[in-house]
Motif scaffolding. Structure first.
Motif, PDB file in Angstrom:
ATOM      1  N   GLU A 149       0.811  -1.222   0.000  1.00 36.94           N
ATOM      2  CA  GLU A 149       0.000   0.000   0.000  1.00 36.94           C
ATOM      3  C   GLU A 149       0.842   1.270   0.000  1.00 36.94           C
ATOM      4  O   GLU A 149       0.371   2.330   0.389  1.00 36.94           O
ATOM      5  CB  GLU A 149      -0.934  -0.011   1.222  1.00 36.94           C
ATOM      6  CG  GLU A 149      -1.844  -1.229   1.305  1.00 36.94           C
ATOM      7  CD  GLU A 149      -2.767  -1.365   0.092  1.00 36.94           C
ATOM      8  OE1 GLU A 149      -3.113  -0.331  -0.521  1.00 36.94           O
ATOM      9  OE2 GLU A 149      -3.133  -2.512  -0.252  1.00 36.94           O
ATOM     10  N   ARG A 185       1.745   3.327  -2.182  1.00 38.82           N
ATOM     11  CA  ARG A 185       1.280   4.468  -2.984  1.00 38.82           C
ATOM     12  C   ARG A 185       0.388   5.420  -2.199  1.00 38.82           C
ATOM     13  O   ARG A 185       0.245   6.585  -2.559  1.00 38.82           O
ATOM     14  CB  ARG A 185       0.531   3.969  -4.224  1.00 38.82           C
ATOM     15  CG  ARG A 185      -0.766   3.254  -3.923  1.00 38.82           C
ATOM     16  CD  ARG A 185      -1.362   2.615  -5.189  1.00 38.82           C
ATOM     17  NE  ARG A 185      -2.630   1.955  -4.932  1.00 38.82           N
ATOM     18  CZ  ARG A 185      -2.772   0.768  -4.396  1.00 38.82           C
ATOM     19  NH1 ARG A 185      -1.684   0.074  -4.027  1.00 38.82           N
ATOM     20  NH2 ARG A 185      -3.970   0.239  -4.220  1.00 38.82           N
ATOM     21  N   TRP A 186      -0.211   4.921  -1.101  1.00 40.45           N
ATOM     22  CA  TRP A 186      -1.149   5.738  -0.339  1.00 40.45           C
ATOM     23  C   TRP A 186      -0.469   6.681   0.654  1.00 40.45           C
ATOM     24  O   TRP A 186      -1.073   7.676   1.058  1.00 40.45           O
ATOM     25  CB  TRP A 186      -2.141   4.851   0.407  1.00 40.45           C
ATOM     26  CG  TRP A 186      -3.012   4.056  -0.508  1.00 40.45           C
ATOM     27  CD1 TRP A 186      -2.942   2.708  -0.740  1.00 40.45           C
ATOM     28  CD2 TRP A 186      -4.066   4.548  -1.325  1.00 40.45           C
ATOM     29  NE1 TRP A 186      -3.891   2.332  -1.647  1.00 40.45           N
ATOM     30  CE2 TRP A 186      -4.605   3.437  -2.027  1.00 40.45           C
ATOM     31  CE3 TRP A 186      -4.617   5.813  -1.544  1.00 40.45           C
ATOM     32  CZ2 TRP A 186      -5.659   3.573  -2.922  1.00 40.45           C
ATOM     33  CZ3 TRP A 186      -5.664   5.938  -2.433  1.00 40.45           C
ATOM     34  CH2 TRP A 186      -6.181   4.826  -3.115  1.00 40.45           C
ATOM     35  N   TYR A 187       0.736   6.354   1.072  1.00 41.57           N
ATOM     36  CA  TYR A 187       1.317   7.149   2.160  1.00 41.57           C
ATOM     37  C   TYR A 187       2.744   7.634   1.926  1.00 41.57           C
ATOM     38  O   TYR A 187       3.192   8.571   2.590  1.00 41.57           O
ATOM     39  CB  TYR A 187       1.295   6.344   3.471  1.00 41.57           C
ATOM     40  CG  TYR A 187       2.227   5.155   3.478  1.00 41.57           C
ATOM     41  CD1 TYR A 187       3.555   5.295   3.884  1.00 41.57           C
ATOM     42  CD2 TYR A 187       1.808   3.900   3.045  1.00 41.57           C
ATOM     43  CE1 TYR A 187       4.424   4.205   3.874  1.00 41.57           C
ATOM     44  CE2 TYR A 187       2.661   2.816   3.034  1.00 41.57           C
ATOM     45  CZ  TYR A 187       3.955   2.977   3.442  1.00 41.57           C
ATOM     46  OH  TYR A 187       4.815   1.910   3.419  1.00 41.57           O
TER      47      TYR A 187
END
Length: 198
Positions: A167, A169-171
Motif C-alpha cells: 500500500e 502508494r497511499w502514504y
C-alpha cells in the motif's frame, strides 16, 4: 499448544544463577540492541539518497504497523508473561502486560523484513533478520517472553512489512514531503555546512 510453549520456555530460560558472561550478553541483546533500529533508520535518512530515505520511511511504517497490530492482539487476547504465572526465572524487570506477540521482535523483524523486500538494502535486512534470532533467545532466557511470542512476532512482522509495501502508494509521497520539511527545518545549518545531506 500452551503446554509445549511452557516446556520450550523452561528449556530455554536461564538457571537461577547464570554465568556472568552469558547474563551480560543476554541483557545486551534483550535490552540494548533494539536501539540499532532507530540508529540504522536515522543514518539511512541523514546520509542516504532519496531512494534510501523512502526505503527507511517504508521500514518505519512497517515497524509502526506491526506495533499497532500487537496492541490490537493484546487487547483482544491478553496472554500472561512467564513471571505472571510464576514460571521460570526472571532476570530483568518488565511491566506485567500481555506477552504475545513480542513488541521488541515485532519492531525488529518488521524493519528487517521490510528492508529485505525492498530493492536496495536487502543485505542489511537479512543481517537484521538473522540477528533477531539471538535477541529472541535472550528475551526468553531472561524470563520475559515465551517462545511462541517470538513466532507471533515474526508472523506480525511479515504481515506488516508486506502490507506497508503493498500500500506504499497511499502514504509514501506525503510522508516523504512531511519528513523532508522537518529534516530541512532541523538540520538546515548542518546541511549548509555539508555535514548532513540535503
Amino acid at each position: 499448544m500452551e503446554s509445549l510453549n511452557q516446556t520450550l520456555f523452561l528449556w530455554l530460560n536461564a538457571p537461577e544463577h547464570p554465568g556472568a558472561l552469558t547474563l551480560m550478553v543476554a541483557i545486551s541483546l534483550a535490552e540494548w540492541f533494539i536501539w540499532t533500529v532507530p540508529l540504522l533508520i536515522g543514518i539511512g535518512w541523514l546520509r542516504g539518497s532519496e531512494n534510501t530515505r523512502k526505503t527507511m520511511l517504508v521500514a518505519t511504517a512497517s515497524g509502526l504497523l506491526g506495533l499497532l497490530i500487537n496492541q490490537v492482539i493484546g487487547l483482544a487476547w491478553s496472554h500472561p508473561r512467564p513471571f505472571m504465572i510464576g514460571l521460570g526465572h526472571t532476570l530483568i524487570p518488565h511491566v506485567a502486560d500481555s506477552s504475545f506477540p513480542s513488541d521488541h521482535l515485532t519492531l525488529w523483524w518488521a524493519v528487517a523484513f521490510s528492508l529485505m523486500l525492498q530493492r536496495g538494502p536487502r543485505i542489511a535486512g537479512i543481517g537484521l533478520a538473522l540477528l533477531g534470532i539471538p535477541i529472541a533467545w535472550a528475551r526468553v532466557y531472561l524470563g520475559v517472553h515465551f517462545p511462541l511470542d517470538m513466532f507471533g512476532a515474526a508472523a506480525v512482522a511479515a504481515i506488516s512489512s508486506w502490507l506497508t509495501l503493498r500500500e506504499v502508494r497511499w502514504y509514501l509521497e506525503p510522508s516523504y514531503r512531511l519528513a523532508s520539511g522537518i529534516h530541512h527545518r532541523i538540520f538546515g545549518r548542518l546541511i549548509a555546512l555539508g555535514w548532513v545531506r540535503e
